[in-house]
Design a protein around this motif. Structure first.
Motif, mmCIF file in Angstrom:
data_model
loop_
_atom_site.group_PDB
_atom_site.id
_atom_site.type_symbol
_atom_site.label_atom_id
_atom_site.label_comp_id
_atom_site.label_asym_id
_atom_site.label_seq_id
_atom_site.Cartn_x
_atom_site.Cartn_y
_atom_site.Cartn_z
ATOM 1 N N ARG B 37 0.875 -1.170 0.000
ATOM 2 C CA ARG B 37 0.000 0.000 0.000
ATOM 3 C C ARG B 37 0.917 1.225 0.000
ATOM 4 N N GLU B 42 -3.618 8.167 -1.106
ATOM 5 C CA GLU B 42 -5.053 8.447 -0.931
ATOM 6 C C GLU B 42 -5.331 9.946 -1.050
ATOM 7 N N ASP B 43 -4.272 10.762 -1.021
ATOM 8 C CA ASP B 43 -4.466 12.215 -1.148
ATOM 9 C C ASP B 43 -4.692 12.652 -2.596
ATOM 10 N N ARG B 48 -7.782 5.506 -7.687
ATOM 11 C CA ARG B 48 -8.434 4.399 -6.969
ATOM 12 C C ARG B 48 -7.461 3.281 -6.633
ATOM 13 N N LEU B 50 -4.276 2.153 -5.035
ATOM 14 C CA LEU B 50 -3.374 2.713 -4.023
ATOM 15 C C LEU B 50 -2.221 1.759 -3.706
ATOM 16 N N ASN B 214 -6.497 -2.816 -2.205
ATOM 17 C CA ASN B 214 -5.736 -1.774 -1.511
ATOM 18 C C ASN B 214 -5.432 -2.148 -0.062
#
Lengths: 85, 409
Positions: B37, B42-43, B48, B50, B214
């Protein structure tokens, strides 16, 4: 800004950006011959000094006569006085 | 004109499984994964997928600053992989006629990291101030090749291929042709790329990146599997030392494998969809050049990235050419899709499999998808004498490349 502060900030640029050991950073050290910088490094040196001292030196003809670290300290000191900093 | 036979005498890699071919093979042998991950991804709005498979940048200061200043991580990976390959080949310290030594190193677009860095300085105010003098040298599409040649002092061919995920195989294939013609004695060939959210995002917006794992990154990518949901981007570099057989023999070098066929094709059909007839044509042409029947091939190292469309097309193409007798596995379940580096890293691993006499399985392949049936998958390691193998590498733009290798005799 005191002369010592100018020296410290300039030397930090040489240590951090050009990985030159502090003991080699003597006022009389020649930038090309003793410190090993080349023409590409000078472009980055100018950018780093402009950023550190908030002065514009890129277009200043006097840059061409700089040979040693002491020349840089003097040049920066004069430049800051000129621009009223 | 006499064509020269071409052999591989050294392998090097920096991969998500670690630095060096030993780390790569150890990771594969133990079923490890380099996929994780990615913190901070995620920022990015709209991203989508990750997960990623990054290689670790380390020991870069071993490269002198003035050589390193024009190198982004991909060039550093390339230099490190090349030094490893040269060590194995016995060519270090380089004491050859350097006009007869060159390099061909491919990548997708040069340094993604440096291009992003440039625009972070430049935009939104269109400012050139503070752009580093070496920014362009770090970014340009032949940056890895140029930096490698500068670092080693090579004065022969310095070239870069660029065909996205087929870049490395095209580099090795181009090197094969140059050596075939006797224009160089030794070439360092391979590929490299860098991982960045913009890279994964490019695949994600085409629904080609894995998005469903993810929270369980070790379970993706899943080449040929019924639950595959896309590729996982990675980065690194792979380099092989190639030389003419005469040159290798004259210096008493240990030959790891011979390159006996290479071909590359376009599909002329679609920019992103894989195309079975073009793949079939590519592999058949390699067999023709290598004077091999399909039954002579002991193993196929597939491109298989775990995209929904690509794996099915490749399985179908392999089935059409080879039937269901030849073992096929993909290595992307171990270290993701290293893009421009993948062909070279995976070819290096394949050469090592030839030496070990062992085929490593497709990691994360639990249930073969309906559309990937009809070929002989490798669910667990198997020992087998590998005399002839085929390596596939396919890319966006409808570009395919395949290379046939023969074990040293």
């Amino acid at each position: 800004m005191t002369e010592k502060e100018i020296i410290d900030i300039t030397n930090r640029v040489f240590e951090e950006d050009f990985e030159i050991p502090a003991e080699k950073l003597l006022p009389e050290a020649r930038i090309f011959e003793d410190l090993g910088l080349d023409s590409l490094d000078i472009v980055d040196l100018v950018v780093a000094l402009q950023k550190s001292f908030k002065v514009r030196i890129q277009d200043d003809e006097k840059v061409r006569s700089i040979r040693t670290l002491q020349d840089i300290y003097n040049f920066i000191g004069d430049k800051r006085k000129e621009t009223g900093l | 004109m006499k064509l020269h036979r071409v052999v591989i005498t050294g392998l090097g890699s920096v991969s998500p499984l670690g630095r060096g071919v030993e780390a790569l093979m150890d990771g594969i042998a133990h079923g490890r994964t380099g996929v994780r991950r990615m913190p901070g991804w995620e920022d990015y709005s709209g991203l989508r997928s990750l997960v990623g498979a990054p290689s670790e940048l380390r020991d870069e200061k071993a490269i002198p600053r003035q050589k390193r200043r024009s190198m982004s991580p991909m060039s550093i990976f390339t230099v490190q992989a090349a030094e490893e390959a040269l060590r194995e080949s016995g060519l270090l310290p380089l004491s050859l006629d350097l006009n007869r030594v060159g390099c061909v190193v491919g990548s997708t677009i040069g340094s993604t990291l440096s291009i992003n860095e440039f625009y972070e300085h430049f935009l939104p105010d269109r400012r050139f101030e503070e752009v580093p003098s070496t920014g362009f040298f770090r970014a340009m599409s032949h940056t890895a090749s140029m930096n490698l040649a500068q670092y080693l002092g090579l004065t022969g061919y310095v070239m870069a291929t660029s065909a996205a995920c087929a870049s490395a195989l095209q580099a090795i294939g181009t090197g094969y042709h140059i050596l075939n013609l006797g224009l160089q004695d030794v070439l360092l060939c391979g590929g490299t790329d860098e991982l960045h959210p913009t890279v994964t995002g490019t695949f994600d917006l085409l629904y080609a990146a894995s998005t469903g794992y993810n929270e369980t990154p070790e379970l993706t990518p899943r080449p040929f599997d019924a639950k595959r949901d896309g590729l996982v981007c990675g980065d690194g570099a792979g380099i092989v030392v190639m030389e003419t057989l005469e040159h290798a023999e004259a210096r008493g070098a240990r030959v790891l494998a011979e390159i006996c066929g290479y071909h590359t094709t376009g599909s002329g059909e679609h920019i992103s969809q894989s195309n079975r007839p073009a793949m079939v044509h590519c592999m058949r042409e390699v067999l023709r050049q290598a004077e091999l029947d399909p039954g002579d091939v002991d193993y196929i190292n597939a491109h298989a990235t775990a995209t929904l469309q690509g794996d099915g097309e490749e399985a179908g193409a392999i089935a059409e050419v080879f039937g269901d007798e030849v073992p096929v596995s993909s290595l992307k379940g171990y270290f993701g899709h290293t893009l421009g580096a993948s062909g070279a890293i995976e070819l290096a691993a394949t050469v090592r499999m030839m030496a070990e006499g062992r085929i490593y399985p497709t990691r994360n392949l639990e249930e073969v998808a309906e559309d990937c049936k009809g070929i002989r998958h490798v669910p667990r390691s198997e020992d087998r004498r590998l005399t002839h193998v085929l390596k596939n590498g396919f890319a966006f733009g409808g570009v395919n490349a395949s290379i046939a290798l023969r074990a040293r005799t």
